[in-house]
Design a protein around this motif. Structure first.
Motif: not given
Length: 358
Positions: A40-44, A65-72, A77-79
């Motif tokens: 989808g459009d966002v990663a947590y 458990f979420e630390m931050h979210r980012m739009s894809l 980058v997923l580290e």
């Protein structure tokens, strides 16, 4: 009829709304015996992997458990070493009698991306019970390489089963007698055993080991990255290698396997007692894999191997995994490798499609 649902049945499920999506499901997502799932459009970014648990929703746990979210949307980058949760575009409304199982796609596993599907009320990864109605989420943990992802990328696939589909060992022996499933002797014990090839017919290259410090891999770039920038070659003339704890390897099976058109298979890790390693994150083998009707003459299985706590000596011919064969509920309209983009038909030792020689 019992068995794994073929492509025509998947299209019927989409038409009935049992498989729904934010954006229409595309023809490219429908494989002979599975459906590709899209990010989808966002990663947590989350603190830890989790399951929803009985009576719990994923989004409720996510808030904890979420630390931050980012739009894809523009790519993100997923580290390496981090854990992410990405809502998938698809959702399910499974009827009674139909279950589903998910797995990483082949290229996902070969990049050492630990990628699993979780659901509301879920108590297991990648297992979806009959009657489930709700969203799907991908938990993604890059283990060896950081990756660049965008909405719509397909890292996971899902397979649907009506009733009991797996063949017993007796049934598997009869199938092998009628149509050989493997080159050489068939080791049948809770599935078809396969072993590691550490004595290649030519040369001494037996595998690859992921380098520890590399650049980012854009998953849209095919045959783009020089293999030498991300992988060390593993060579031996002794028929054995020593696996290092924490290292990730790409090896290959000694046997060439065949999946006949009326069957599918799933690769399962071998018993933990055989050694301190795990084989194969990605596990679906489609009807037609390695089969003559689909342009194959037996295809070897690529082994994604991660060593655990202690160094381990892996010997040529050691049994490291098994293929569980399942009957199809109907023959697919298209077979793996026959007129569809199948990257690994007829494969030997092969890295993910993102790499080129050099």
């Amino acid at each position: 009829m019992h068995g794994v649902l073929p492509d025509s049945a998947l299209r019927a499920m989409i038409a009935r709304g049992e498989i729904a999506a934010e954006r229409p499901v595309t023809a490219e997502q429908i494989q002979p015996a599975s459906l590709d799932l899209r990010l989808g459009d966002v990663a947590y970014r989350i603190r830890a992997s989790f399951l929803a648990g009985r009576g719990q929703r994923v989004d409720t746990k996510l808030a904890e458990f979420e630390m931050h979210r980012m739009s894809l949307a523009e790519g993100a980058v997923l580290e390496k070493g981090c854990v992410y949760l990405v809502p998938l575009m698809e959702r399910l409304a499974l009827p009674a009698g139909l279950t589903a199982v998910s797995n990483a796609k082949s290229s996902t596993g070969r990049l050492d991306l630990l990628t699993r599907v979780i659901t509301d009320d879920g108590t297991e990864f990648d297992r979806i019970p009959e009657g489930y109605t709700g969203p799907l989420y991908a938990e993604i943990c890059p283990r060896s390489f950081s990756v660049l992802v965008r909405p719509g990328m397909r890292l996971n696939q899902i397979r649907f089963r009506a009733g009991q589909a797996a063949l017993s060992d007796a049934e598997l022996k009869l199938l092998h007698a009628a149509e050989p499933l493997v080159s050489g002797e068939a080791v049948i014990d809770h599935g078809l055993g396969f072993s590691v090839d550490l004595r290649p017919e030519t040369g001494d290259l037996v595998g690859y080991r992921a380098k520890p410090h590399t650049g980012v891999i854009d998953l849209d770039r095919i045959a783009h990255y020089p293999a030498s920038a991300f992988w060390e070659e593993v060579r031996t003339r002794e028929g054995r290698i020593i696996l290092d704890p924490g290292a990730f390897y790409i090896l290959v099976s000694r046997e060439a396997v065949v999946i006949p058109p009326d069957f599918a298979a799933e690769m399962a890790p071998y018993l933990a007692m055989v050694g301190e390693f795990r084989v194969h994150y990605a596990g679906f083998f489609d009807p037609g894999f390695g089969h003559g009707a689909a342009g194959g003459e037996g295809s070897k299985g690529v082994l994604e191997v991660r060593c655990h706590e202690a160094p381990f000596v892996l010997e040529h011919g050691q049994v490291v995994g098994r293929l569980v064969y399942e009957r199809m509920a109907g023959r697919p309209e298209r077979l793996y490798g026959a007129g569809i983009a199948s990257n690994y038909q007829g494969q030997g030792l092969k890295l993910a499609k993102h790499f080129r020689a050099g």
